[in-house]
Motif scaffolding. Structure first.
Motif, short mmCIF file in Angstrom:
data_model
loop_
_atom_site.label_atom_id
_atom_site.label_comp_id
_atom_site.label_asym_id
_atom_site.label_seq_id
_atom_site.Cartn_x
_atom_site.Cartn_y
_atom_site.Cartn_z
N VAL A 1 0.85 -1.18 0.00
CA VAL A 1 0.00 0.00 0.00
C VAL A 1 0.89 1.24 0.00
O VAL A 1 1.93 1.28 0.66
CB VAL A 1 -0.95 0.00 1.22
CG1 VAL A 1 -0.18 0.03 2.53
CG2 VAL A 1 -1.96 1.11 1.13
N ASN A 2 0.49 2.24 -0.77
CA ASN A 2 1.34 3.41 -0.95
C ASN A 2 1.18 4.48 0.13
O ASN A 2 1.98 5.41 0.20
CB ASN A 2 1.06 4.04 -2.33
CG ASN A 2 1.44 3.10 -3.46
OD1 ASN A 2 2.34 2.27 -3.32
ND2 ASN A 2 0.76 3.21 -4.59
N ASP A 3 0.15 4.38 0.95
CA ASP A 3 -0.06 5.38 2.01
C ASP A 3 -0.81 4.69 3.15
O ASP A 3 -2.03 4.52 3.08
CB ASP A 3 -0.87 6.55 1.44
CG ASP A 3 -0.98 7.72 2.43
OD1 ASP A 3 -1.01 7.47 3.65
OD2 ASP A 3 -1.05 8.88 1.97
N ARG B 1 -10.04 11.86 -8.51
CA ARG B 1 -9.82 10.64 -9.30
C ARG B 1 -11.05 10.24 -10.10
O ARG B 1 -11.10 9.15 -10.65
CB ARG B 1 -9.40 9.48 -8.39
CG ARG B 1 -8.17 9.74 -7.55
CD ARG B 1 -7.02 10.28 -8.37
NE ARG B 1 -5.82 10.46 -7.58
CZ ARG B 1 -4.84 11.29 -7.90
NH1 ARG B 1 -4.94 12.04 -9.00
NH2 ARG B 1 -3.77 11.39 -7.14
N GLY B 2 -12.08 11.12 -10.14
CA GLY B 2 -13.24 10.85 -10.95
C GLY B 2 -14.44 10.33 -10.19
O GLY B 2 -15.48 10.03 -10.77
N GLY B 3 -14.30 10.16 -8.87
CA GLY B 3 -15.41 9.71 -8.04
C GLY B 3 -15.23 8.27 -7.57
O GLY B 3 -14.36 7.53 -8.06
N ALA B 4 -16.06 7.89 -6.60
CA ALA B 4 -15.92 6.57 -5.98
C ALA B 4 -16.10 5.44 -6.98
O ALA B 4 -15.38 4.44 -6.93
CB ALA B 4 -16.93 6.44 -4.84
N ASP C 1 -11.16 1.14 -11.18
CA ASP C 1 -9.71 1.08 -11.36
C ASP C 1 -9.08 0.02 -10.47
O ASP C 1 -8.09 -0.62 -10.83
CB ASP C 1 -9.08 2.44 -11.05
CG ASP C 1 -9.36 3.48 -12.12
OD1 ASP C 1 -9.78 3.07 -13.24
OD2 ASP C 1 -9.18 4.68 -11.85
N ALA C 2 -9.65 -0.17 -9.27
CA ALA C 2 -9.13 -1.15 -8.33
C ALA C 2 -9.63 -2.56 -8.62
O ALA C 2 -9.15 -3.52 -8.00
CB ALA C 2 -9.51 -0.76 -6.90
N GLY C 3 -10.59 -2.68 -9.55
CA GLY C 3 -11.15 -3.99 -9.87
C GLY C 3 -12.07 -4.54 -8.81
O GLY C 3 -12.19 -5.75 -8.64
N LEU D 1 -7.54 -0.56 -3.37
CA LEU D 1 -8.44 0.59 -3.39
C LEU D 1 -7.68 1.87 -3.08
O LEU D 1 -7.84 2.89 -3.77
CB LEU D 1 -9.57 0.37 -2.38
CG LEU D 1 -10.57 1.51 -2.18
CD1 LEU D 1 -11.18 1.95 -3.49
CD2 LEU D 1 -11.65 1.09 -1.18
N VAL D 2 -6.85 1.84 -2.05
CA VAL D 2 -6.07 3.03 -1.68
C VAL D 2 -5.11 3.41 -2.79
O VAL D 2 -4.97 4.59 -3.15
CB VAL D 2 -5.31 2.76 -0.36
CG1 VAL D 2 -4.31 3.89 -0.09
CG2 VAL D 2 -6.30 2.65 0.80
N ASN D 3 -4.44 2.42 -3.37
CA ASN D 3 -3.49 2.72 -4.44
C ASN D 3 -4.19 3.29 -5.66
O ASN D 3 -3.65 4.18 -6.35
CB ASN D 3 -2.71 1.46 -4.81
CG ASN D 3 -1.78 0.99 -3.69
OD1 ASN D 3 -1.45 1.78 -2.78
ND2 ASN D 3 -1.37 -0.27 -3.75
N ALA D 4 -5.41 2.83 -5.93
CA ALA D 4 -6.18 3.39 -7.04
C ALA D 4 -6.57 4.84 -6.75
O ALA D 4 -6.60 5.67 -7.68
CB ALA D 4 -7.44 2.55 -7.29
N MET D 5 -6.85 5.17 -5.51
CA MET D 5 -7.16 6.55 -5.16
C MET D 5 -5.98 7.47 -5.37
O MET D 5 -6.13 8.64 -5.73
CB MET D 5 -7.60 6.62 -3.68
CG MET D 5 -8.94 5.98 -3.39
SD MET D 5 -9.34 5.92 -1.63
CE MET D 5 -9.49 7.68 -1.26
#
Length: 255
Positions: free
Chosen positions: A178-180, A217-220, A226-228, A246-250
């Motif tokens: 996870v990036n954050d 990011r274009g909305g939920a 994007d996260a699949g 999910l976090v990384n996609a955000m």
């Protein structure tokens, strides 16, 4: 008590932190076996008795403090890491566990007695009705082993609930890419805010700080795509890795 000591197996070359020593029954076993024992007791009525009971033990230290606010790393400062053992009060057990995980940098392992329902939540797997924020938090930072249950009759006075002893071994790093990490726990918290709602609805009702990131990011819906992750799933079905996706996609996706 014998089963707890056998499972915990204190060693003469290590530092042990005991939370809530009470009248010192378990403490005496630890003092016999461990190289250094630090007991954290909040009840002033018990402190003087504990000091007198273990006044002979130079490797024993008693700290009168609240386990919810104490700085554990500062407490064990003469050692690089310590192991923790505790019979945690039912009303604050979860909060103390979260506090210990926050300070996991100086803790290698925790052997805890908790209300059985709390341990059910800790070990709950994706898809289980018991799975929640605590399940994901512990999974991320600890390897968990459920040791044994303890019946109400083992205590005086007798409580109305069962207890469970669980061993938590702190991981060297979080068990997800996870990036954050800070954002991860904000997202997990938002995801479980309304357990009966879908992840899409919970994200749409998330705190403003998360809403701003999602909007960028274009909305939920876009972020979930994007996260699949199907938007109609509920938080309790998520594996830790999916929260990370999910976090990384955000953070990475943009529209």
């Amino acid at each position: 008590m014998d089963r707890i000591i056998r499972a915990f197996d204190p060693q003469p070359d290590e530092t042990i932190v005991e939370i809530g020593p009470g009248q010192g029954a378990l403490t005496s076993r630890l003092v016999e076996k461990a190289g250094r024992v630090i007991a954290v007791e909040f009840d002033r009525e018990l402190v003087s008795g504990l000091r007198a009971q273990f006044s002979h033990a130079s490797h024993f230290a008693l700290i009168e403090a609240d386990a919810l606010t104490i700085n554990y790393c500062e407490t064990i400062r003469l050692s690089e890491k310590a192991r923790v053992i505790a019979n945690l009060p039912y009303n604050v057990g979860t909060a103390i566990l979260q506090r210990l995980i926050e300070q996991r940098g100086c803790i290698s392992e925790m052997t805890l007695m908790l209300q059985r329902e709390v341990v059910d939540r800790i070990v709950a797997q994706p898809g289980s009705a018991e799975r929640g924020y605590l399940s994901v938090l512990v999974e991320a930072y600890c390897e968990t082993e459920r040791l044994f249950d303890v019946p109400p009759q083992a205590f005086r006075p007798v409580p109305k609930v069962w207890s469970t002893v669980v061993a938590l071994r702190v991981r060297s790093q979080i068990a997800a890419k996870v990036n954050d990490e800070r954002l991860l726990w904000q997202v997990v918290s938002a995801g479980f805010a309304h357990p009966r709602k879908t992840i899409l609805n919970n994200l749409r009702q998330a705190p403003e700080s998360l809403q701003e990131i999602l909007k960028k990011r274009g909305g939920a819906s876009i972020v979930l795509c994007d996260a699949g992750i199907p938007p109609l799933r509920r938080a309790e079905t998520f594996a830790l890795e999916e929260w990370a996706l999910l976090v990384n996609a955000m953070l990475e996706g943009s529209r």
